[in-house]
Design a protein around this motif. Structure first.
Motif, PDB file in Angstrom:
ATOM      1  N   MET A   1      48.297  46.779  28.144  1.00 35.65           N
ATOM      2  CA  MET A   1      48.293  45.378  27.755  1.00 35.65           C
ATOM      3  C   MET A   1      47.816  44.526  28.936  1.00 35.65           C
ATOM      4  SD  MET A   1      49.232  44.839  24.651  1.00 35.65           S
ATOM      5  CE  MET A   1      49.525  46.060  23.387  1.00 35.65           C
ATOM      6  N   PRO A   2      47.062  43.425  28.666  1.00 30.16           N
ATOM      7  CA  PRO A   2      46.579  42.576  29.770  1.00 30.16           C
ATOM      8  C   PRO A   2      47.705  42.030  30.631  1.00 30.16           C
ATOM      9  CG  PRO A   2      45.462  42.026  27.717  1.00 30.16           C
ATOM     10  CD  PRO A   2      46.557  42.977  27.368  1.00 30.16           C
ATOM     11  N   GLU A   3      48.851  41.780  30.014  1.00 31.63           N
ATOM     12  CA  GLU A   3      49.963  41.219  30.780  1.00 31.63           C
ATOM     13  C   GLU A   3      50.628  42.264  31.669  1.00 31.63           C
ATOM     14  OE1 GLU A   3      49.742  41.204  27.513  1.00 31.63           O
ATOM     15  OE2 GLU A   3      49.425  39.118  26.892  1.00 31.63           O
ATOM     16  N   GLY A   4      50.331  43.542  31.420  1.00 35.27           N
ATOM     17  CA  GLY A   4      50.949  44.598  32.202  1.00 35.27           C
ATOM     18  C   GLY A   4      52.327  44.964  31.680  1.00 35.27           C
ATOM     19  N   ASP A   5      52.929  45.946  32.343  1.00 30.56           N
ATOM     20  CA  ASP A   5      54.257  46.431  31.967  1.00 30.56           C
ATOM     21  C   ASP A   5      55.291  45.361  32.293  1.00 30.56           C
ATOM     22  OD1 ASP A   5      56.640  47.700  31.573  1.00 30.56           O
ATOM     23  OD2 ASP A   5      56.015  49.576  32.496  1.00 30.56           O
ATOM     24  N   PRO A   6      56.042  44.876  31.307  1.00 30.26           N
ATOM     25  CA  PRO A   6      57.018  43.822  31.578  1.00 30.26           C
ATOM     26  C   PRO A   6      58.136  44.271  32.501  1.00 30.26           C
ATOM     27  CG  PRO A   6      57.285  44.678  29.351  1.00 30.26           C
ATOM     28  CD  PRO A   6      56.028  45.257  29.891  1.00 30.26           C
ATOM     29  N   VAL A   7      58.487  45.545  32.490  1.00 31.32           N
ATOM     30  CA  VAL A   7      59.544  46.030  33.378  1.00 31.32           C
ATOM     31  C   VAL A   7      59.071  45.992  34.825  1.00 31.32           C
ATOM     32  CG1 VAL A   7      61.043  47.981  33.930  1.00 31.32           C
ATOM     33  CG2 VAL A   7      60.470  47.480  31.541  1.00 31.32           C
ATOM     34  N   LYS A   8      57.843  46.418  35.025  1.00 33.76           N
ATOM     35  CA  LYS A   8      57.300  46.375  36.388  1.00 33.76           C
ATOM     36  C   LYS A   8      57.187  44.952  36.890  1.00 33.76           C
ATOM     37  CE  LYS A   8      54.655  50.685  35.926  1.00 33.76           C
ATOM     38  NZ  LYS A   8      53.297  51.293  35.911  1.00 33.76           N
ATOM     39  N   ARG A   9      56.750  44.074  36.018  1.00 31.39           N
ATOM     40  CA  ARG A   9      56.636  42.663  36.442  1.00 31.39           C
ATOM     41  C   ARG A   9      58.011  42.082  36.744  1.00 31.39           C
ATOM     42  NH1 ARG A   9      55.217  39.440  32.736  1.00 31.39           N
ATOM     43  NH2 ARG A   9      54.972  40.817  30.922  1.00 31.39           N
ATOM     44  N   ALA A  10      58.993  42.446  35.960  1.00 32.72           N
ATOM     45  CA  ALA A  10      60.353  41.958  36.207  1.00 32.72           C
ATOM     46  C   ALA A  10      60.905  42.524  37.502  1.00 32.72           C
ATOM     47  CB  ALA A  10      61.248  42.342  35.033  1.00 32.72           C
ATOM     48  N   ARG A  11      60.576  43.787  37.798  1.00 29.31           N
ATOM     49  CA  ARG A  11      61.056  44.391  39.046  1.00 29.31           C
ATOM     50  C   ARG A  11      60.417  43.708  40.259  1.00 29.31           C
ATOM     51  NH1 ARG A  11      58.887  48.153  42.149  1.00 29.31           N
ATOM     52  NH2 ARG A  11      57.365  48.714  40.549  1.00 29.31           N
ATOM     53  N   ILE A  12      59.112  43.425  40.157  1.00 31.04           N
ATOM     54  CA  ILE A  12      58.427  42.749  41.261  1.00 31.04           C
ATOM     55  C   ILE A  12      59.009  41.352  41.484  1.00 31.04           C
ATOM     56  CG2 ILE A  12      56.216  41.779  41.990  1.00 31.04           C
ATOM     57  CD1 ILE A  12      54.882  44.151  40.532  1.00 31.04           C
TER      58      ILE A  12
ATOM     59  N   ARG B   1      67.216  38.704  38.800  1.00 36.39           N
ATOM     60  CA  ARG B   1      68.059  39.896  38.755  1.00 36.39           C
ATOM     61  C   ARG B   1      68.538  40.177  37.330  1.00 36.39           C
ATOM     62  NH1 ARG B   1      73.350  40.922  38.673  1.00 36.39           N
ATOM     63  NH2 ARG B   1      73.846  38.694  38.769  1.00 36.39           N
ATOM     64  N   LEU B   2      68.977  39.138  36.637  1.00 38.84           N
ATOM     65  CA  LEU B   2      69.459  39.318  35.256  1.00 38.84           C
ATOM     66  C   LEU B   2      68.354  39.796  34.337  1.00 38.84           C
ATOM     67  CD1 LEU B   2      71.733  36.145  34.898  1.00 38.84           C
ATOM     68  CD2 LEU B   2      72.460  38.527  35.184  1.00 38.84           C
ATOM     69  N   ALA B   3      67.169  39.234  34.493  1.00 42.35           N
ATOM     70  CA  ALA B   3      66.050  39.627  33.634  1.00 42.35           C
ATOM     71  C   ALA B   3      65.675  41.074  33.869  1.00 42.35           C
ATOM     72  CB  ALA B   3      64.855  38.714  33.882  1.00 42.35           C
ATOM     73  N   TYR B   4      65.666  41.487  35.137  1.00 41.11           N
ATOM     74  CA  TYR B   4      65.289  42.862  35.436  1.00 41.11           C
ATOM     75  C   TYR B   4      66.347  43.845  34.942  1.00 41.11           C
ATOM     76  CZ  TYR B   4      64.358  47.067  38.132  1.00 41.11           C
ATOM     77  OH  TYR B   4      64.125  48.367  38.520  1.00 41.11           O
ATOM     78  N   GLU B   5      67.596  43.542  35.172  1.00 40.41           N
ATOM     79  CA  GLU B   5      68.676  44.444  34.752  1.00 40.41           C
ATOM     80  C   GLU B   5      68.765  44.552  33.236  1.00 40.41           C
ATOM     81  OE1 GLU B   5      72.173  42.993  36.591  1.00 40.41           O
ATOM     82  OE2 GLU B   5      71.701  43.826  38.576  1.00 40.41           O
ATOM     83  N   ALA B   6      68.379  43.497  32.536  1.00 36.81           N
ATOM     84  CA  ALA B   6      68.479  43.508  31.076  1.00 36.81           C
ATOM     85  C   ALA B   6      67.531  44.499  30.443  1.00 36.81           C
ATOM     86  CB  ALA B   6      68.218  42.111  30.527  1.00 36.81           C
ATOM     87  N   ILE B   7      66.362  44.675  31.048  1.00 35.74           N
ATOM     88  CA  ILE B   7      65.388  45.574  30.427  1.00 35.74           C
ATOM     89  C   ILE B   7      65.236  46.893  31.173  1.00 35.74           C
ATOM     90  CG2 ILE B   7      64.098  43.682  29.384  1.00 35.74           C
ATOM     91  CD1 ILE B   7      62.072  43.898  31.652  1.00 35.74           C
TER      92      ILE B   7
ATOM     93  N   LYS C   1      64.718  38.489  45.711  1.00 35.31           N
ATOM     94  CA  LYS C   1      65.806  39.005  46.548  1.00 35.31           C
ATOM     95  C   LYS C   1      65.483  38.813  48.036  1.00 35.31           C
ATOM     96  CE  LYS C   1      68.498  43.182  47.434  1.00 35.31           C
ATOM     97  NZ  LYS C   1      68.685  44.622  47.116  1.00 35.31           N
ATOM     98  N   GLN C   2      64.240  39.140  48.391  1.00 37.58           N
ATOM     99  CA  GLN C   2      63.836  38.957  49.789  1.00 37.58           C
ATOM    100  C   GLN C   2      63.910  37.493  50.205  1.00 37.58           C
ATOM    101  OE1 GLN C   2      59.944  40.672  50.083  1.00 37.58           O
ATOM    102  NE2 GLN C   2      60.675  42.814  49.829  1.00 37.58           N
ATOM    103  N   GLU C   3      63.457  36.609  49.345  1.00 37.77           N
ATOM    104  CA  GLU C   3      63.507  35.173  49.644  1.00 37.77           C
ATOM    105  C   GLU C   3      64.942  34.693  49.753  1.00 37.77           C
ATOM    106  OE1 GLU C   3      61.927  31.438  50.477  1.00 37.77           O
ATOM    107  OE2 GLU C   3      61.017  33.430  50.445  1.00 37.77           O
ATOM    108  N   TYR C   4      65.801  35.250  48.956  1.00 34.33           N
ATOM    109  CA  TYR C   4      67.225  34.862  48.988  1.00 34.33           C
ATOM    110  C   TYR C   4      67.866  35.313  50.300  1.00 34.33           C
ATOM    111  CZ  TYR C   4      72.224  35.017  47.983  1.00 34.33           C
ATOM    112  OH  TYR C   4      73.589  34.866  48.056  1.00 34.33           O
ATOM    113  N   GLU C   5      67.580  36.543  50.714  1.00 37.18           N
ATOM    114  CA  GLU C   5      68.157  37.047  51.966  1.00 37.18           C
ATOM    115  C   GLU C   5      67.651  36.237  53.168  1.00 37.18           C
ATOM    116  OE1 GLU C   5      67.007  41.112  51.847  1.00 37.18           O
ATOM    117  OE2 GLU C   5      68.648  41.728  50.502  1.00 37.18           O
ATOM    118  N   ARG C   6      66.381  35.869  53.170  1.00 38.99           N
ATOM    119  CA  ARG C   6      65.848  35.059  54.255  1.00 38.99           C
ATOM    120  C   ARG C   6      66.478  33.671  54.264  1.00 38.99           C
ATOM    121  NH1 ARG C   6      61.926  31.343  55.385  1.00 38.99           N
ATOM    122  NH2 ARG C   6      61.527  31.041  53.174  1.00 38.99           N
ATOM    123  N   ALA C   7      66.621  33.083  53.053  1.00 39.67           N
ATOM    124  CA  ALA C   7      67.216  31.745  52.984  1.00 39.67           C
ATOM    125  C   ALA C   7      68.669  31.763  53.406  1.00 39.67           C
ATOM    126  CB  ALA C   7      67.083  31.214  51.564  1.00 39.67           C
ATOM    127  N   SER C   8      69.352  32.882  53.192  1.00 37.16           N
ATOM    128  CA  SER C   8      70.756  32.969  53.592  1.00 37.16           C
ATOM    129  C   SER C   8      70.909  32.835  55.107  1.00 37.16           C
ATOM    130  CB  SER C   8      71.356  34.307  53.132  1.00 37.16           C
ATOM    131  OG  SER C   8      71.343  34.401  51.728  1.00 37.16           O
TER     132      SER C   8
END
Length: 408
Positions: A148-159, A196-202, A165-172
């Protein structure tokens, strides 16, 4: 001269009278013998004829025909084998009945709609058909976004999740040094949590060939809304599942009965697929509500009941509904199995003795689907065949006495 003529005439007269007298005597004697002989013969013939009629066929046949022409003979052995049962009827309470049409519907909370949590192409691991049983958490189908042109939704959610997560750790670390404000940190934290919720859901349903869609509860497949190869978007309905434990019965009542709706307490209904009559009183049924006005698109007032589905009752099926209201005391009623119908007339069979039955016409009143009110034709104390009436009807045709015809 005159004296001679007179004497001659007198002599001729006397001679004629004598001959007439002898002739009459002979005729009477002949007639008497003839009549005596004829009368004797005739009486003898009549006597024999009367003897034949009296001693012969007429007397016995007419007596037998008068005594048994309307009685049906069915031996106790044959009646038992045919399942014939009878009971003595007595007056008892009978509810007033309003017969209407209606529909069985799934109760709220007993149905769940499964929707697509990702976009992609549908494929089935096993066939999914309407009415099949399914357990909670069981796999229903899978959705794949390969190629699909949009790509794998699970992979996109993981990315998206790993980046957030990285941005959150840096901001902390920065917020501790007060390099960024608390407001900026909260916005970054919110993005991270959503990712995180979106990725864990799928991700928990991710397989090598796509995302598996599972059943949120156990029950039965009511409708499968997609087929193999369909493309679905996020939130699109896929399958409806029903537990079929609690059902609604919706009766559509004509406006002319609106005044009687406040007295409705229960109902019976008959299904079209098995002709069985169900009583809501036996299914823990209760009246939920009745409409105060007709619907906007109909001329009927809805009356709704709720009941347990203990039998094989199909949600969505149209049924015949018998609304039950106030009781009528001292009513003669019979099970509907006691009735037979011929040319628009209704009949029952009375049991006269151990093996004798009689056909009886009756006039019917209201029916609640199980029993029917008897307006005329029966009285309290009559023993009526309640089961196997059709077999008694067949017996009446097989052992009927033919009409007598006089033959010598």
């Amino acid at each position: 001269m005159k004296k001679s003529i007179f004497m001659g005439v007198l002599g001729m007269f006397l001679l004629g009278s004598c001959n007439h007298s002898n002739s009459a005597h002979d005729h009477e004697g002949h007639d008497h013998e003839t009549e005596t002989t004829h009368q004797h013969d005739h009486e003898g013939h009549d006597h024999n004829h009367e003897g034949h009629n009296h001693e012969g066929h007429n007397h016995g046949s007419e007596t037998s025909g008068a005594a048994h022409s309307d009685e049906i003979i069915l031996t106790p052995e044959k009646a038992k084998a045919a399942g014939v049962e009878s009971e003595i009827i007595q007056p008892k309470p009978f509810r007033q009945v309003i017969t209407v049409s209606g529909q069985v519907q799934a109760a709220q909370g007993d149905e769940s709609m499964v929707v697509a949590n990702v976009a992609g192409v549908v494929s089935f691991r096993t066939p999914v058909t309407d009415g099949m049983s399914i357990g909670k958490g069981a796999s229903i189908l899978q959705i794949s976004a390969d190629n699909m042109p949009e790509g794998d939704p699970v992979k996109r959610a993981r990315i998206a999740y790993e980046t957030a997560k990285q941005e959150y750790e840096r901001a902390s670390r920065l917020v501790e040094s007060q390099i960024i404000s608390k407001k900026e940190f909260n916005a970054i934290a919110e993005t991270y949590e959503n990712s995180r919720l979106a990725y864990e859901a799928i991700s928990k349903h991710q397989t090598g060939t796509g995302v598996v869609v599972t059943a949120p509860m156990g029950g039965y497949i009511k409708n499968c809304l997609v087929k193999e190869g369909d493309y679905v978007s996020v939130g699109q309905p896929l399958v409806s599942i029903t537990q079929n434990r609690r059902l609604y019965l919706r009766a559509d009542v004509s406006e002319k009965y609106y005044g009687a709706l406040s007295r409705i307490r229960s109902a019976n209904f008959k299904t079209p697929y098995d002709n069985q009559v169900y009583a809501l009183d036996d299914l823990k049924g209760r009246l939920l509500s009745y409409g105060k006005a007709p619907g906007s698109d109909s001329f009927y007032v809805p009356v709704t009941f709720e009941f347990d589905n203990r039998g094989d009752i199909i949600p969505g099926s149209y049924v015949e509904v018998y609304l039950l209201s106030a009781e009528m005391p001292d009513v003669l009623s019979l099970p509907v199995t006691a009735l037979t119908e011929e040319q628009g007339l209704n009949f029952v069979y009375l049991q006269l003795d151990e093996e004798g039955y009689k056909k009886q016409e009756v006039t019917l009143g209201a029916s609640d689907g199980r029993e029917v009110q008897i307006l005329s034709g029966l009285k309290a104390g009559d023993r009526v065949v309640t089961k196997g009436a059709y077999h008694v009807k067949l017996a009446s045709a097989s052992n009927a006495i033919p009409a007598h015809s006089h033959e010598h």
